[in-house]
Design an enzyme around this catalytic site. Sequence first.
Site, PDB file in Angstrom:
ATOM      1  N   HIS A  39       0.795  -1.355   0.047  1.00 35.93           N
ATOM      2  CA  HIS A  39       0.074   0.035  -0.001  1.00 35.93           C
ATOM      3  C   HIS A  39       0.780   1.284   0.017  1.00 35.93           C
ATOM      4  O   HIS A  39       0.432   2.304  -0.675  1.00 35.93           O
ATOM      5  CB  HIS A  39      -0.980   0.037   1.374  1.00 35.93           C
ATOM      6  CG  HIS A  39      -1.913  -1.171   1.311  1.00 35.93           C
ATOM      7  ND1 HIS A  39      -1.688  -2.391   1.769  1.00 35.93           N
ATOM      8  CD2 HIS A  39      -3.153  -1.368   0.804  1.00 35.93           C
ATOM      9  CE1 HIS A  39      -2.512  -3.089   1.536  1.00 35.93           C
ATOM     10  NE2 HIS A  39      -3.626  -2.744   1.005  1.00 35.93           N
ATOM     11  N   GLU A  86       2.392  -1.072   7.800  1.00 36.04           N
ATOM     12  CA  GLU A  86       3.465  -1.121   6.769  1.00 36.04           C
ATOM     13  C   GLU A  86       4.776  -0.528   7.266  1.00 36.04           C
ATOM     14  O   GLU A  86       5.924  -0.695   6.981  1.00 36.04           O
ATOM     15  CB  GLU A  86       3.031  -0.895   5.271  1.00 36.04           C
ATOM     16  CG  GLU A  86       2.078  -2.034   4.871  1.00 36.04           C
ATOM     17  CD  GLU A  86       1.625  -1.757   3.621  1.00 36.04           C
ATOM     18  OE1 GLU A  86       0.936  -2.657   3.080  1.00 36.04           O
ATOM     19  OE2 GLU A  86       1.732  -0.891   2.803  1.00 36.04           O
ATOM     20  N   ARG A  91     -23.050  14.860  13.775  1.00 36.62           N
ATOM     21  CA  ARG A  91     -23.677  15.905  12.885  1.00 36.62           C
ATOM     22  C   ARG A  91     -25.145  15.325  12.382  1.00 36.62           C
ATOM     23  O   ARG A  91     -25.255  14.536  11.652  1.00 36.62           O
ATOM     24  CB  ARG A  91     -22.550  16.081  11.987  1.00 36.62           C
ATOM     25  CG  ARG A  91     -21.511  16.763  12.326  1.00 36.62           C
ATOM     26  CD  ARG A  91     -20.374  17.056  11.184  1.00 36.62           C
ATOM     27  NE  ARG A  91     -19.388  18.033  11.477  1.00 36.62           N
ATOM     28  CZ  ARG A  91     -18.112  17.812  12.185  1.00 36.62           C
ATOM     29  NH1 ARG A  91     -17.559  16.593  12.353  1.00 36.62           N
ATOM     30  NH2 ARG A  91     -17.322  18.767  12.457  1.00 36.62           N
ATOM     31  N   ARG A 101     -17.484  22.728  18.150  1.00 37.34           N
ATOM     32  CA  ARG A 101     -18.577  21.853  18.080  1.00 37.34           C
ATOM     33  C   ARG A 101     -19.805  22.254  18.971  1.00 37.34           C
ATOM     34  O   ARG A 101     -20.837  21.736  18.950  1.00 37.34           O
ATOM     35  CB  ARG A 101     -18.386  20.254  18.187  1.00 37.34           C
ATOM     36  CG  ARG A 101     -17.504  19.881  17.017  1.00 37.34           C
ATOM     37  CD  ARG A 101     -18.445  20.068  15.710  1.00 37.34           C
ATOM     38  NE  ARG A 101     -19.857  19.734  15.849  1.00 37.34           N
ATOM     39  CZ  ARG A 101     -20.085  18.396  15.860  1.00 37.34           C
ATOM     40  NH1 ARG A 101     -19.371  17.329  15.758  1.00 37.34           N
ATOM     41  NH2 ARG A 101     -21.470  17.969  16.069  1.00 37.34           N
TER      42      ARG A 101
HETATM   43  N1  URA Z   1     -11.803  16.339  12.099  1.00 34.61           N
HETATM   44  C1  URA Z   1     -12.849  15.748  12.749  1.00 34.61           C
HETATM   45  O1  URA Z   1     -12.668  14.473  12.688  1.00 34.61           O
HETATM   46  N2  URA Z   1     -14.004  16.234  13.065  1.00 34.61           N
HETATM   47  C2  URA Z   1     -13.996  17.772  12.846  1.00 34.61           C
HETATM   48  O2  URA Z   1     -14.709  18.224  13.350  1.00 34.61           O
HETATM   49  C3  URA Z   1     -12.983  18.279  12.333  1.00 34.61           C
HETATM   50  C4  URA Z   1     -11.811  17.535  11.655  1.00 34.61           C
END
Ligand code: URA
Length: 261
Positions: A8, A84, A172, A227
């Site tokens: 890979h 790897e 989300r 968030r």
């Molecule tokens: N990466 C993630 O996993 N979540 C986010 O909100 C931003 C970057």
Amino acid sequence: MTSSSLYHISFGRDDLGSQPPTIALLSGDPERAYLIAKTYLQDVRLLSENRGLNSYIGNLSNGRSLLSTTSGIGAPSLSIVVNELVQLGIRQIIRVGTCGSIQTHVPVGSIVISHAALCRQGAANDIAPVEYPACADPFLTVALVKAARELDVEHYLGITASVDTFYEGQERSDSANPHLLRSLLGITEEYRRLNILNYEMECGTLFKMAGVYNFAAACVCGVIAQRTSSEHVLLDYKDVAVNNAIAVAVRAVEGLEQNLG
Ligand code: URA
């Protein structure tokens, strides 16, 4: 690519020169791997660009050989690349990533250094039992904190939630999926109360692999989403967050070299 190439990552021991690197900076994004190589490495060589898993080798200003390589997004891809890399003699891996903060006091543009992960990742379950600790190497982690202090980068040290999906797994609701599972509704607030700092998608599996394969791993992520106020990535802050994470990771590696004399 040589006859010793692994499938890979598409390079092998024969490509790594007479003083092969034992340390790698591992970015999710191939552009970040390139940015690290271009900005911080001398005598850079492209090793491979197979499936977007781009890898570069070069020397830091102190002469130390370093690999800047790409995990791809998520734990399944990371697990293949890390397996790897370890086959090729890499013994220390620092993930340089991005993340979403779930604490009001951790702003976009800053960095999170993970000392452990809540690992909610399927790939990790193929490697170790679900209860197996996902913890960072303490020495690499302290090196990252020390580097952040030296560079005066706003940083937070703590626990990271490492999950498999960017949308559903990070709660989300503004996405193509109209139906978030009940088991995920409220999970961000629950994690926030458990003093988890951030969401990302790779370090839990990386930390468990480090325990099982016996190498040292650490993780530094630039915060690009907040968030507690929004589901969205704040692109205006991405460059500063990513550049902070990269600068801290590189300085940490340089510090390790000094410590080793
Ligand atoms: N990466 C993630 O996993 N979540 C986010 O909100 C931003 C970057």
